[in-house]
Motif scaffolding. Structure first.
Motif, PDB file in Angstrom:
ATOM      1  N   GLY A  74       0.829  -1.191   0.000  1.00 50.04           N
ATOM      2  CA  GLY A  74       0.000   0.000   0.000  1.00 50.04           C
ATOM      3  C   GLY A  74       0.865   1.242   0.000  1.00 50.04           C
ATOM      4  O   GLY A  74       1.709   1.429  -0.871  1.00 50.04           O
ATOM      5  N   ASN A  75       0.657   2.087   0.988  1.00 44.96           N
ATOM      6  CA  ASN A  75       1.445   3.310   1.118  1.00 44.96           C
ATOM      7  C   ASN A  75       2.550   3.191   2.158  1.00 44.96           C
ATOM      8  O   ASN A  75       3.119   4.189   2.590  1.00 44.96           O
ATOM      9  CB  ASN A  75       0.530   4.483   1.475  1.00 44.96           C
ATOM     10  N   ARG A  76       2.852   1.961   2.550  1.00 44.45           N
ATOM     11  CA  ARG A  76       3.926   1.705   3.506  1.00 44.45           C
ATOM     12  C   ARG A  76       5.149   1.181   2.753  1.00 44.45           C
ATOM     13  O   ARG A  76       5.097   0.134   2.105  1.00 44.45           O
ATOM     14  CB  ARG A  76       3.496   0.681   4.553  1.00 44.45           C
ATOM     15  N   TYR A  77       6.254   1.904   2.828  1.00 46.81           N
ATOM     16  CA  TYR A  77       7.486   1.534   2.145  1.00 46.81           C
ATOM     17  C   TYR A  77       8.556   1.219   3.194  1.00 46.81           C
ATOM     18  O   TYR A  77       8.847   2.059   4.046  1.00 46.81           O
ATOM     19  CB  TYR A  77       7.980   2.673   1.254  1.00 46.81           C
ATOM     20  N   GLU A  78       9.106   0.011   3.109  1.00 43.94           N
ATOM     21  CA  GLU A  78      10.148  -0.376   4.054  1.00 43.94           C
ATOM     22  C   GLU A  78      11.490  -0.443   3.325  1.00 43.94           C
ATOM     23  O   GLU A  78      11.593  -0.988   2.220  1.00 43.94           O
ATOM     24  CB  GLU A  78       9.843  -1.721   4.691  1.00 43.94           C
ATOM     25  N   ALA A 133       3.898   7.034   2.561  1.00 40.35           N
ATOM     26  CA  ALA A 133       3.815   8.047   1.517  1.00 40.35           C
ATOM     27  C   ALA A 133       2.614   7.780   0.624  1.00 40.35           C
ATOM     28  O   ALA A 133       2.213   6.636   0.430  1.00 40.35           O
ATOM     29  CB  ALA A 133       5.087   8.069   0.682  1.00 40.35           C
ATOM     30  N   ALA A 134       2.036   8.846   0.089  1.00 43.55           N
ATOM     31  CA  ALA A 134       0.900   8.753  -0.825  1.00 43.55           C
ATOM     32  C   ALA A 134       1.206   9.532  -2.093  1.00 43.55           C
ATOM     33  O   ALA A 134       0.586  10.562  -2.370  1.00 43.55           O
ATOM     34  CB  ALA A 134      -0.363   9.281  -0.151  1.00 43.55           C
ATOM     35  N   PRO A 135       2.167   9.091  -2.877  1.00 39.50           N
ATOM     36  CA  PRO A 135       2.532   9.846  -4.081  1.00 39.50           C
ATOM     37  C   PRO A 135       1.493   9.689  -5.183  1.00 39.50           C
ATOM     38  O   PRO A 135       0.772   8.691  -5.249  1.00 39.50           O
ATOM     39  CB  PRO A 135       3.856   9.198  -4.485  1.00 39.50           C
ATOM     40  N   LYS A 136       1.453  10.663  -6.056  1.00 47.09           N
ATOM     41  CA  LYS A 136       0.619  10.545  -7.238  1.00 47.09           C
ATOM     42  C   LYS A 136       1.223   9.499  -8.157  1.00 47.09           C
ATOM     43  O   LYS A 136       2.416   9.238  -8.128  1.00 47.09           O
ATOM     44  CB  LYS A 136       0.513  11.896  -7.950  1.00 47.09           C
ATOM     45  N   SER A 137       0.390   8.871  -8.976  1.00 46.93           N
ATOM     46  CA  SER A 137       0.866   7.806  -9.844  1.00 46.93           C
ATOM     47  C   SER A 137       1.868   8.345 -10.859  1.00 46.93           C
ATOM     48  O   SER A 137       1.837   9.518 -11.237  1.00 46.93           O
ATOM     49  CB  SER A 137      -0.307   7.139 -10.562  1.00 46.93           C
ATOM     50  N   GLY A 166      23.285  12.139   1.265  1.00 45.56           N
ATOM     51  CA  GLY A 166      22.043  11.868   0.566  1.00 45.56           C
ATOM     52  C   GLY A 166      22.049  10.609  -0.269  1.00 45.56           C
ATOM     53  O   GLY A 166      23.088  10.045  -0.603  1.00 45.56           O
ATOM     54  N   ALA A 167      20.846  10.148  -0.619  1.00 38.99           N
ATOM     55  CA  ALA A 167      20.631   9.022  -1.530  1.00 38.99           C
ATOM     56  C   ALA A 167      19.260   9.206  -2.167  1.00 38.99           C
ATOM     57  O   ALA A 167      18.386   9.900  -1.619  1.00 38.99           O
ATOM     58  CB  ALA A 167      20.712   7.686  -0.797  1.00 38.99           C
ATOM     59  N   ASP A 168      19.065   8.581  -3.321  1.00 39.48           N
ATOM     60  CA  ASP A 168      17.797   8.690  -4.044  1.00 39.48           C
ATOM     61  C   ASP A 168      17.289   7.301  -4.397  1.00 39.48           C
ATOM     62  O   ASP A 168      18.066   6.361  -4.585  1.00 39.48           O
ATOM     63  CB  ASP A 168      17.967   9.502  -5.338  1.00 39.48           C
ATOM     64  N   TRP A 169      15.959   7.189  -4.516  1.00 37.25           N
ATOM     65  CA  TRP A 169      15.323   5.946  -4.942  1.00 37.25           C
ATOM     66  C   TRP A 169      14.226   6.296  -5.941  1.00 37.25           C
ATOM     67  O   TRP A 169      13.297   7.039  -5.621  1.00 37.25           O
ATOM     68  CB  TRP A 169      14.738   5.201  -3.751  1.00 37.25           C
ATOM     69  N   THR A 170      14.366   5.778  -7.151  1.00 37.79           N
ATOM     70  CA  THR A 170      13.389   6.031  -8.208  1.00 37.79           C
ATOM     71  C   THR A 170      12.408   4.873  -8.265  1.00 37.79           C
ATOM     72  O   THR A 170      12.809   3.702  -8.245  1.00 37.79           O
ATOM     73  CB  THR A 170      14.101   6.187  -9.562  1.00 37.79           C
ATOM     74  N   PHE A 171      11.107   5.178  -8.347  1.00 35.63           N
ATOM     75  CA  PHE A 171      10.096   4.131  -8.338  1.00 35.63           C
ATOM     76  C   PHE A 171       8.892   4.556  -9.174  1.00 35.63           C
ATOM     77  O   PHE A 171       8.732   5.738  -9.519  1.00 35.63           O
ATOM     78  CB  PHE A 171       9.666   3.799  -6.905  1.00 35.63           C
ATOM     79  N   GLU A 172       8.057   3.590  -9.495  1.00 35.24           N
ATOM     80  CA  GLU A 172       6.831   3.822 -10.247  1.00 35.24           C
ATOM     81  C   GLU A 172       5.675   3.738  -9.266  1.00 35.24           C
ATOM     82  O   GLU A 172       5.357   2.658  -8.759  1.00 35.24           O
ATOM     83  CB  GLU A 172       6.678   2.788 -11.361  1.00 35.24           C
ATOM     84  N   ALA A 173       5.056   4.879  -8.967  1.00 34.83           N
ATOM     85  CA  ALA A 173       3.970   4.920  -7.989  1.00 34.83           C
ATOM     86  C   ALA A 173       2.651   4.520  -8.639  1.00 34.83           C
ATOM     87  O   ALA A 173       2.367   4.888  -9.781  1.00 34.83           O
ATOM     88  CB  ALA A 173       3.851   6.317  -7.388  1.00 34.83           C
TER      89      ALA A 173
END
Length: 664
Positions: free
Chosen positions: A362-366, A403-407, A420-427
């Motif tokens: 869901g909106n829970r990212y571990e 988090a509740a990102p837009k698609s 810092g660090a970044d993570w790219t994902f498809e919401a």
């Protein structure tokens, strides 16, 4: 009174979820085109000698496309690297079969080594060549001229059918006459009639000499920097193995070191300042007034100017540079003067913030977060794209973000104390309402469940604290060991029912439910951990390194083996790969398998031809200890060493960072 407490709990949790949910900024949805690779592309695009702490390293910037599950053998020999091959046309023993020279040339071509056919005269007069002889026994002409081969920078690989034999130009086979003492000749044994396998093995030996001192790396592809210590070598070679098969090799070309010395720490932590001491060649530069500038270059050729020092060079002159990088990576620090002359190079590995996704529901990212090569602790600042920043706690590497990102394609940013660090994902489509419906815990369900627990707990022996939230007053209930085992079974079933150890928080989340389906009560995982330790001391559970399993469900595995299998299971599950609890876990659809090892006799047990095996160990120290026990004379030990040298066997530490680079 209890109704008031329930209402307060409901409001408190509603406020908590609202605060923790990260909004994404409103923006246009973007699309991208994925580039499809047309073939394997591998090579070295730059190489140099650099100061690495107190040693000298060959630093090679390498590329591999498309992404592959590969391993890399890197070595920098003091002897000459052979650039081409001669397939010797020579009489052979009867068991060699026909057309063997053609098979050898095909195998050499498949790994990128060009070859020609030649007779014994052209072979022994060649320079910087590897001579491959599919003759069944050592050609007499090579044996007599082994020293000449070495003097010319050449060597020979001979495919043999029996040990200790030579063959002359007439095809006569006789006992060898001291051939074995020559370093320039090595042999490959033909097993039965598997001529193709012998040809492939000879091609590997043509590229990677037997017994060469090499360093093995895992390589998932893309751009990456490799650094290995070298002692006076002028050239290095990287040999690429995919699924245990040699695919390509690349040579660095002649590498030289600069005249000056740049003494930097070989590894640093991002976000912390570090210092480099620079010593120019004072003899060559004495009396000159020079301005030196230090520039750091990352893996993508991005450049960062660190600083400058100047002065009139005299005996003992030195300067200092200070740096602080916010992101991790492999950096080359180069010192130039105002005339663009290179004076010194140093290699520095910067350990930054690494964030890997563990699970998403869901909106829970571990996530699992590492800072400076160790599990992160403290507060992490998190935001999506250009959205609002929020603070989240990370403990022993575990980080949970709501988090509740837009698609659409999004980037989640992480920052710990400037690193810092970044993570790219498809919401996917979702929002706050979905998040609240999934994770909010109504107060009456909480209190109802606690009431039932208090009634049912009169015969229990262990205390559990509820709930796992700082916003709600805690209750203490009692449970029996049978309920803990049931919780383990539920958590194991949720992960596929493989019979593996579970984390305390996983069992905590499955321990107790309210009357209504989906209204889950989360106990305090610390209190569950305390109970599990007591049960382990009583022999009911077994501690497998911070994760636990009922003793009766171990199935003949040792605790350390189950701990390693759990790590492997999680990574395979993330990639959608089938998993079974076995000593040897085969990766479906790949020529790859993982093995948990207990004793030398099991390392090669059941290995299949053409399938690479990764033997898992608990630590680097365990690998070193294992290697130290291998002799150079015992048959099984020699087979293990050969398998390691050929790349069909790889040793790896059973941790996420090491295994995920080997999985497809």
């Amino acid at each position: 009174m209890r109704n008031a407490m329930g209402a307060f709990a409901l409001l408190a949790i509603f406020a908590c979820v609202a605060l923790l949910t990260l909004p994404a900024p409103a923006q246009e949805e973007t699309t991208g085109v994925k580039a499809e690779g047309t073939g394997l592309s591998f090579g070295i695009y730059s190489s140099t000698l650099a100061d690495c702490g107190n040693a000298t390293c060959a630093v090679m910037r390498t590329y591999l496309f498309p992404m592959q599950n590969a391993s890399l053998a890197a070595f920098c020999p003091n002897a000459t690297l052979q650039k081409s091959a001669i397939v010797l046309i020579y009489p052979s023993t009867q068991s060699m079969g026909n057309g063997m020279a053609g098979k050898v040339r095909l195998a050499l071509s498949s790994v990128g080594l060009s070859s020609i056919e030649g007779n014994i005269s052209s072979a022994i007069s060649s320079r910087r060549s590897v001579i491959v002889a599919p003759s069944g026994a050592v050609p007499e002409g090579l044996a007599k001229n082994a020293q000449l081969l070495m003097d010319e920078g050449s060597r020979a690989v001979v495919i043999i059918t029996s040990e200790g034999k030579e063959i002359d130009l007439e095809g006569n086979v006789f006992a060898e006459n001291g051939t074995g003492k020559w370093e320039a000749i090595e042999t490959v044994f033909l097993e039965g009639k598997d001529w193709e396998a012998a040809a492939r093995e000879a091609a590997i030996r043509a590229v990677v000499p037997a017994g060469i001192n090499k360093t093995m790396f895992s390589f998932a592809g893309g751009n990456r920097t490799f650094a290995i210590e070298t002692d006076g070598a002028e050239e290095c070679r990287l040999a690429l193995f995919v699924s245990g098969r040699l695919e390509r090799f690349a040579d660095s070309g002649r590498i030289e070191r600069a005249n000056g010395v740049l003494s930097c720490p070989d590894s640093v932590v991002a976000g912390k300042e570090w210092r480099c001491e620079f010593y120019p060649d004072s003899e060559a530069e004495k009396g000159r007034t020079l301005k030196f500038t230090a520039i750091a270059q990352d893996e993508n050729n991005g450049k960062i100017q660190i600083g400058s020092v100047d002065g009139k060079i005299a005996d003992g002159w030195s300067g200092a540079f200070y740096a602080n990088f916010s992101h991790g990576g492999d950096y080359l620090v180069k010192v130039y003067d105002q005339f663009s002359r290179l004076h010194a190079v140093a290699y520095v590995k910067v350990f930054g913030l690494e964030v890997k996704q563990v699970n998403a529901e869901g909106n829970r990212y571990e996530f699992y977060a590492m800072l400076g090569g160790a599990p992160a602790n403290g507060m992490v600042e998190v935001w999506i794209d250009d959205g609002q920043k929020q603070q989240y706690p990370v403990s022993n590497g575990k980080l949970v973000v709501f988090a509740a990102p837009k698609s659409g394609k999004r980037v989640m940013h992480f920052d710990i104390a400037g690193t810092g660090a970044d993570w790219t994902f498809e919401a996917q489509a979702g929002g706050f309402a979905e998040s609240y419906a999934k994770y909010a815990i109504p107060g009456f369900a909480l209190l109802g469940a606690v009431f039932l627990l208090l009634r049912a707990g009169r015969k229990a022996k262990y205390t559990i604290t509820f709930p796992d939230s700082p916003l709600i007053e805690h209750d203490i209930v009692e449970v029996g060991w049978e309920q803990i085992i049931t919780a383990w079974k539920k958590s194991d079933d949720a992960r596929g029912g493989c019979g593996l150890p579970a984390y305390p928080q996983e069992m905590a989340s499955c321990l107790l439910l309210g009357k209504e389906v989906g209204k889950r009560i989360c106990p305090d995982s610390a209190s569950v951990l305390s109970v599990l330790r007591k049960l382990a001391n009583q022999g009911i559970f077994v501690d497998c390194g911070g994760i636990f399993i009922p003793k009766n469900d171990m199935g003949g595995f040792a605790p350390n083996e189950l701990g390693m299998l759990r790590t492997l299971h999680d990574l395979m599950l993330e990639r959608g790969l089938p998993f079974a609890r076995k000593k040897v876990v085969r990766v479906h659809g790949e020529k790859l398998e993982f093995a948990v090892i207990s004793g030398k006799e099991n390392v090669l047990l059941g290995m299949r031809q053409g399938v690479a095996r990764v033997a898992l160990f608990e630590s680097e120290g365990a690998i070193r200890k294992f290697l130290e026990c291998l002799s150079h004379t015992e048959h099984d030990d020699v087979k293990i060493r050969m398998a390691l040298e050929n790349g069909v066997l790889v040793f790896a530490v059973a941790e996420r960072k090491g295994i995920e680079q080997l999985l497809p």
